[in-house]
Enzyme design. Structure first.
Site, PDB file in Angstrom:
ATOM      1  N   ASP A 483       0.816  -1.219   0.000  1.00  0.00           N
ATOM      2  CA  ASP A 483       0.000   0.000   0.000  1.00  0.00           C
ATOM      3  C   ASP A 483       0.846   1.264   0.000  1.00  0.00           C
ATOM      4  OD1 ASP A 483      -2.673  -0.759   0.001  1.00  0.00           O
ATOM      5  OD2 ASP A 483      -2.698  -1.138   2.155  1.00  0.00           O
TER       6      ASP A 483
HETATM    7  C1  GLC Z   1      -1.570  -3.736   5.448  1.00  0.00           C
HETATM    8  C2  GLC Z   1      -2.787  -3.804   4.571  1.00  0.00           C
HETATM    9  C3  GLC Z   1      -2.578  -4.736   3.405  1.00  0.00           C
HETATM   10  C4  GLC Z   1      -1.313  -4.398   2.682  1.00  0.00           C
HETATM   11  C5  GLC Z   1      -0.130  -4.361   3.637  1.00  0.00           C
HETATM   12  C6  GLC Z   1       1.135  -3.912   2.979  1.00  0.00           C
HETATM   13  O1  GLC Z   1      -1.410  -4.951   6.111  1.00  0.00           O
HETATM   14  O2  GLC Z   1      -3.905  -4.240   5.300  1.00  0.00           O
HETATM   15  O3  GLC Z   1      -3.663  -4.662   2.524  1.00  0.00           O
HETATM   16  O4  GLC Z   1      -1.112  -5.341   1.676  1.00  0.00           O
HETATM   17  O5  GLC Z   1      -0.424  -3.468   4.698  1.00  0.00           O
HETATM   18  O6  GLC Z   1       1.124  -2.563   2.652  1.00  0.00           O
END
Ligand code: GLC
Ligand code: GLC
Length: 810
Positions: A483
């Site tokens: 993200d």
């Molecule tokens: C958090 C989010 C997930 C994402 C991860 C890496 O755990 O919930 O959707 O893939 O961060 O950024």
């Protein structure tokens, strides 16, 4: 240093001091009513949605830590104490908290009086039950004065912490006997109230927080408790609470039980009131009547225990490693079920307000619980797919109560669509229920615009094909799995969200990670098409996958590892050419899982690079070297200090991808070694450093470049749960569902001589014994099913409700 121990027989973690390095919590729930409870009885309850139906109040990130819960104060002569230590914080003579599956038992002892509180949420009603067992261990009679305490939340948890000009005036209660009702806003649009009851006559009660506590007091020494009384207050506005005042006499050696019921009721509009302003209490009384004796409450508690025994029974393994067994058989599966219920919404790190259910998260969670609750998995798939857009894209999140896509966070996370294929494929392999593909499912919850689930999968697949960049690799959009890798964000304004801001959209930034995903799940999509005998579509899919593999081979390989992405300017991300963060974990795990480089040695090479640059004592870090400054072209990832979260933390979620990749490359020793670095049971001795619960995975452990390597954060709600269970059960132990049978192809540590597994699959039970006489990692040399040798590694589907013996020799 440890703060407790595992009791595997009872499937409990036993905490022996209230002062753990951080509150260590548990979940109680039945699918609708939920409570979070810490080892000092902190926490809160809600109905379905921790934001919109918050029943009791909790104060996140407040001081003192873990502030507010469901508390008891016991006065024994001049001493006031709490069995959970908090809130009175009187030193106890003995303390113990047992977190079990779906229940928590907290025992405190003071001056020869023992109080044990057993908390659980039964399946049959929307309530938390607390059985308080009091025992006089002395040789003199005792008279105890007991105050209970819960603080109501005014339902909408966000409003509750922000809109004081309104909510200081809305609070309303009703009191009848030993039941304290909370009915704020029931007079207008709400059709729900809550109540707190005890199955004994009370000497008094309070519902006005200010009077109970004293305006300038905290919870440690409320006025009512200190003054040994109750003020019989009726709250009007401000902050309604519920406190019973009870007196209990105990002869020497005597035990008595009280049953508290914290319940939630919904009523049809026409039945809300029995007379002007007087609420209809019948449904509450119906619930109460089910728990009016300790015997009834204990019987209900036993049903909860039985339920969990059954739920865990589908996969049980005995290996030479006790800690591995307890993770696989108990805690990892339990955590998978909890992530089913909560996705990333409510924990001690997720406030229950900010995030609903994630499209990608919930699909991945399903990989870990589909064998436990296939029916719920099916419904979950339909719910998720119903939020998908026509073009195959997806809302990033949806609200659990409404099941609608949440436009606050929007879409364009270009990995999202593919996770739907992952979930559906896992569901079909587990259950054989191919009919799910015919289900009619709306786009964007619009019942006028429906298509089969199979069509949804096609749209997912095509979403990638329709969004390719200059190297024919998938465009990343806002971000992919990571993200925080925001290649189109370019934000210099602290008031903008990295997740939803896209200041530049060049149609250039590409993700090698999504390419790996596409190869893996594109092949599964092709297999699904073949199952449906749609050979044309299967062939098309395979062709697209071959082209993507070509693109990865041509533009995704850096020489010693797979590169991560191409940025907005078309420059490599995660390459030896980069100034910082030359290597990232995600494409190494996913490309190898997709089979890329297994035949030509690049898989082995990249796994060596992972071991050399990314692995550390605490797990495998996400990227290396960490970003030491903000890179506007990369976004949030470079906003974190080195070693934390997505900037070179051990982001546990992706460690199992490397573990699986190692098993595919045949290195069972290393796969297992990596498992032990992040496994809570294996790192229990490091509890003081870790801080988070030693029985569940955390999202993040600070990486080797952090100020405090090894410190964990964000326990419970993480994709780590599902993926480590998949890695351990399907790849290390190697028992994995396939479309046409149960595959058994372990990749274990060489020194393991024997493993036995009980696996329920397609209405049969497989008793599997794996023998490893020559100390191998991997490679089945003989496979017998019910005494007969079969070729290959796929055990047939029996569907006959019988036990089948599977013997494997490596
Ligand atoms: C958090 C989010 C997930 C994402 C991860 C890496 O755990 O919930 O959707 O893939 O961060 O950024
Ligand atoms: C609140 C609002 C104000 C409004 C008043 C009466 O104080 O801020 O704008 O006039 O309520 O409704």
């Amino acid at each position: 240093m440890k703060f407790g121990y595992f009791d595997d027989k009872n499937r409990e973690y036993v905490i022996t001091t209230p002062q753990t390095p951080y509150p260590w919590i548990n979940y109680l729930g039945n699918g609708d009513f939920f409570s979070i409870i810490s080892n000092t009885s902190g926490g809160y309850s809600f109905y379905r949605d921790a934001r919109l139906r918050r029943i009791t109040r909790y104060r996140y990130n407040n001081i003192p830590l873990d502030s507010n819960g469901k508390y008891l104060y016991i006065r024994d002569e001049n001493t006031v104490w709490s069995p959970s230590w908090k809130p009175a914080k009187t030193p106890l003579d003995h303390y113990e908290c047992r977190h079990g599956l779906g229940y928590t038992k907290i025992t405190g002892e003071k001056n020869k009086c023992r109080a044990r509180v057993t908390c659980f949420v039964p399946d049959e009603v929307n309530a938390e039950i607390q059985i308080l067992n009091l025992e006089n261990l002395s040789d003199k009679p005792k008279t105890l004065k007991i105050h209970s305490f819960v603080e109501w939340c005014l339902w909408n948890a966000l409003e509750d912490t922000t809109n004081f000009q309104r909510n200081f005036s809305t609070g309303q209660v009703e009191i009848e006997g030993s039941t304290l009702y909370h009915k704020t806003e029931f007079r207008e649009r709400r059709n729900h109230y809550a109540f707190y009851h005890v199955n004994t006559p009370v000497k008094g009660f309070d519902t006005d927080r200010e009077k109970f506590l004293g305006l300038y007091n905290g919870l440690e020494a409320p006025d009512a408790v200190m003054n040994q009384t109750a003020y019989n207050t009726e709250a009007h506005g401000w902050s309604p609470v519920a406190s019973h005042f009870i007196e209990v006499s105990l002869k020497p050696g005597e035990q008595k039980q009280l049953v508290f019921v914290l319940g939630y009721v919904e009523l049809p509009d026409k039945d809300k009131f029995v007379s002007n302003q007087v609420i209809n209490k019948k449904p509450a009384k119906d619930i109460i009547s089910l728990f009016d004796t300790p015997e009834k409450a204990v019987a209900s508690f036993k049903r909860v225990v039985t339920k969990w025994t059954e739920l865990m029974g589908g996969y049980q393994a005995v290996t030479p490693d006790e800690k591995f067994n307890r993770m696989v058989n108990i805690w990892n599966q339990y955590q998978c079920v909890i992530t089913y219920y909560f996705s990333r919404s409510a924990s001690y790190f997720e406030s229950g307000i900010g995030r609903g259910m994630g499209f990608r998260d919930s699909n991945q969670d399903l990989l870990g619980f589909v064998h436990i609750m296939p029916q719920l998995a099916k419904q979950r798939i339909i719910d998720i797919a119903s939020t998908q857009f026509e073009d195959g894209g997806a809302y990033h999140q949806y609200q659990p109560l409404t099941k609608r896509g949440n436009s606050d966070v929007g879409g364009n996370f270009n990995d999202d669509p593919l996770w739907l294929i992952a979930a559906v494929s896992a569901y079909i392999k587990e259950t054989g229920d191919i009919s799910i593909l015919d289900e009619q499912v709306p786009f964007d919850n619009n019942e006028k615009n429906m298509a089969s689930l199979m069509e949804h999968l096609k749209r997912s697949f095509d979403h990638v094909i329709n969004n390719l960049g200059p190297h024919k690799l998938p465009l990343i959009g806002r971000a992919d799995w990571n993200d925080c890798l925001n290649l189109n964000c370019f934000s210099s304004n602290p008031d903008e969200s990295f997740q939803t801001t896209e200041n530049k959209s060049g149609g250039v930034a590409e993700s090698v990670f999504i390419a790996g995903m596409f190869i893996k799940y594109g092949l599964e999509y092709a297999e699904i098409c073949s199952q449906l005998k749609n050979t044309g579509e299967a062939a098309r899919a395979e062709k697209c996958v071959a082209e993507m593999t070509e693109a990865v081979n041509n533009h995704g390989w850096d020489g010693e590892w797979f590169i991560r992405a191409y940025d907005y300017f078309g420059k490599k991300v995660g390459s030896h050419e980069c100034e910082e963060s030359k290597i990232f974990i995600e494409p190494q795990g996913f490309c190898v899982m997709a089979g890329v480089g297994l035949a030509d040695g690049r898989a082995a090479k990249t796994l060596e690079s992972v071991n050399k640059y990314l692995a550390c004592d605490h797990g495998i870090v996400l990227n290396y070297p960490a970003f030491t400054r903000y890179h506007i072209e990369y976004g949030e990832i470079s906003s974190y200090p080195q070693g934390y979260k997505e900037n070179a933390g051990v982001f546990c979620h992706n460690n199992p991808w490397v573990i699986i990749a190692e098993t595919m490359n045949g290195n069972g020793n290393r796969a297992f070694d990596y498992f032990t670095r992040i496994s809570p049971a294996h790192t229990e001795e490091k509890s003081e450093l870790r801080k988070t619960e030693p029985y569940v995975f955390s999202q993040m452990i600070a990486g080797k470049e952090a100020y405090k390597p090894g410190e964990a954060k964000n326990s419970w709600l993480t994709g780590t749960a599902a993926w480590t269970f998949v890695a351990a059960s399907q790849h290390i132990l190697g028992v994995r569902p396939a479309f046409n049978g149960l595959q058994v192809d372990p990749c274990i540590p060489a020194e393991w001589k024997e493993v036995t597994i009980i696996r329920k699959f397609r209405k049969a039970t497989y008793h599997i014994t794996i023998k490893n006489p020559s100390g191998k990692n991997r490679g089945v040399s003989e496979l017998k099913v019910d005494g007969d040798i079969i070729s290959g590694t796929i055990v047939p589907i029996f569907n006959d409700n019988k036990i089948h013996k599977v013997e494997v020799i490596l």
